[in-house]
Design an enzyme around this catalytic site. Structure first.
Site: not given
Ligand code: NAD
Length: 506
Positions: A127, A148, A160, A198
């Site tokens: 993000s 994204h 995006e 954002n």
């Molecule tokens: P989350 O914490 O729910 O999930 C992340 C997962 O990645 C976890 O299960 C963790 O164990 C795993 N992980 C961490 N390091 C790892 C690695 N090196 N190799 C493999 N797996 C690994 O997080 P999320 O909310 O799903 O966010 C994930 C990504 O998406 C981030 O970059 C976040 O910025 C982006 N994002 C999140 C949202 C949101 O609303 N949550 C929206 C858009 C983008």
């Protein structure tokens, strides 16, 4: 580049890394489009857990008759949890949704480059991290692109497609087309802080926090007035839902990434909420109190009154609002004159000027003056912010209130500051979008689509601009700049160019 991805994509194997909230959603959407999907997470068992949760949520859809059971079975059969990245060596596309940390993401890409083919496309769901920075050090940096998604992935239409300096245009185009095949609306974005959504959304929160910080109004008035122009949630309830920790972190990252540009300066008020653990709904209290039995904040609702019986009533300016007022005055038998060419919009009597805001405060316009907020069609509810001049007599202020109430509004008195609540917020959203277009981050259409589909805005920033005028927005921003002095309200050069263009002539 990868022929499968660009051409016949349905069979292209996809690897999703990170089985958290976003990764699980991305795996679901890819599998739904027909791809064989491998799902990997560094935490043992996480990918299986994600699949089990998906099974439960899809079974609920089958039970409600929203998805056929065989389609669900096919979809689930296409997702394979894998315990080792090596198992996905044949992938055509990797989508990464791991922890939001540059080093972790870079390390993952370097590890993957040793495993996947040279033409496998690498897409990050980050993000906030620069795609350009993330690609540095890769053997084939041209294949890295931002993809994204928005939460919840299966429901939110927007993707995006973010290009950094290294990203090959054909990779961005291939991912754009792929997102469309997955049923999404894709928009191209340049890798700049906050990308499109954002970034452009920052003023929605920032202006609300600034207004609360200087105690111009209350959260419930702010939320209700913005919902009146079609926002599904007001800024205060939305920040409480997102969580102030998350919202503050995004604001801070955009602020820092822009070299501490004062336009994005975070709010002390929000910092205090975060420091105090008042994170919003999830902690039971944020701007509002969600504890059981906590009083729900209510709007002050004035009783409707008859139109004040006055002589010398005049309407000023044109537009749908003044047309509606004219109808109401006629229906109530109030004698009035109408000057559609007036240089302001509103109503006057011998003792009052009741003016729609053009950015200037009531106090800067005179003593017996009150200003009321802008409307953007459709006027969803009748709640309307207004402010009397600080020098207005009590009679003048109550006359202004009485007129607004009699015209069918629920008038909400707020402090006299430039452009009140709606005018100020919308002007700042347009200004931010204008700079994004100026800097080539996105197109006008891309900004409109992104805000409507990524954060459910009732209209895109350039839709609002079309219903207003570039000069009108500039006037509001300049009034804010004069009032507060500083860099926050500086006008986008793009808006000035539009205003010059609208002047016509040589
Ligand atoms: P989350 O914490 O729910 O999930 C992340 C997962 O990645 C976890 O299960 C963790 O164990 C795993 N992980 C961490 N390091 C790892 C690695 N090196 N190799 C493999 N797996 C690994 O997080 P999320 O909310 O799903 O966010 C994930 C990504 O998406 C981030 O970059 C976040 O910025 C982006 N994002 C999140 C949202 C949101 O609303 N949550 C929206 C858009 C983008």
């Amino acid at each position: 580049m990868n022929k499968n991805l660009i051409g016949d994509a349905a069979q292209a194997p996809v690897l999703v890394v990170g089985a958290g909230i976003m990764g699980a959603g991305i795996a679901q959407v890819a599998a739904q489009a027909g791809h064989p999907v491998s799902l990997y997470d560094v935490r043992p068992g996480a990918a299986q857990d994600a699949l089990a949760k998906l099974q439960i949520s899809l079974a609920a859809l089958v039970a409600k008759g929203k998805m056929p059971a065989n389609a669900v079975a096919d979809l689930l059969a296409r997702i394979t949890p894998v315990a080792d990245l090596q198992a996905a060596a044949r992938s055509s596309l990797v989508v990464e949704a791991i922890v939001e940390n540059t080093e972790a993401k870079r390390a993952l890409w370097q590890q993957l480059e040793a495993i996947v083919d040279a033409d496998c496309v690498l897409a990050s769901n980050t993000s906030s991290i620069s795609i350009t920075a993330m690609a540095q050090g890769l053997r084939y940096p041209g294949r890295l692109v931002g993809m994204h998604f928005f939460n919840p992935v299966p429901l939110m239409k927007l993707v995006e497609v973010v290009s950094g300096l290294h990203t090959a245009p054909q990779v961005a185009d291939a991912v754009f087309a792929l997102a469309q095949r997955w049923g999404k609306v894709a928009v191209h974005a340049r890798s700049t802080p906050g990308f499109i959504v954002n970034r452009i959304a920052r003023p929605y929160y920032a202006e609300a926090l600034a207004l609360l910080h200087e105690r111009s109004t209350t959260p419930v008035v702010l939320d209700t007035c913005l919902k009146a122009i079609g926002f599904r949630m007001g800024p205060c309830e939305l920040m409480d839902l997102i969580g102030h920790d998350t919202n503050f972190a995004v604001t801070q990252s955009v602020y820092q990434a822009n070299f501490y540009d004062k336009r994005y300066v975070p709010s002390l008020l929000q910092r205090e909420l975060v420091d105090g653990g008042l994170l919003g709904r999830k902690s039971g209290r944020g701007i509002y109190d969600y504890a059981e039995g906590a009083a729900k904040p209510q709007l002050a609702v004035a009783p409707t009154t008859d139109l004040p019986a006055r002589s010398g009533v005049q309407l000023h300016g044109g537009g749908t609002r003044m047309d509606a007022w004219a109808q109401q005055l006629m229906a109530a038998g109030v004698a009035f004159s109408h000057d559609p060419q007036s240089d302001w919009t509103g109503l006057s009597t011998p003792t009052l000027q009741l003016r729609q805001t053009d950015g200037r405060t009531a106090s800067s316009l005179g003593a017996e003056v009150a200003v009321f907020d802008m409307a953007f069609a459709p006027e969803g509810s009748r709640v309307l912010a207004w402010a009397p001049s600080v020098r207005a007599s009590a009679t003048c202020a109550s006359e202004a209130h009485a007129w607004l109430a009699a015209l069918g509004y629920q008038p909400q008195q707020v402090a006299d500051q430039p452009a009140l609540l709606v005018g100020r917020t919308v002007a700042m959203l347009i200004n931010e979008a204008a700079d994004a277009v100026l800097q080539g981050v996105c197109t006008i259409d891309g900004a409109n689509q992104a805000m409507k589909l990524g954060v459910n805005y009732p209209a895109g920033p350039f839709d609002w601009l079309a219903a207003w005028s570039a000069q009108g927005v500039i006037d509001v921003l300049q009034a804010l700049d004069t009032h507060y002095a500083g860099e926050r309200y500086r006008v986008s050069p793009w808006l000035r160019q539009q205003a010059w263009g609208q002047l016509g002539g040589a």
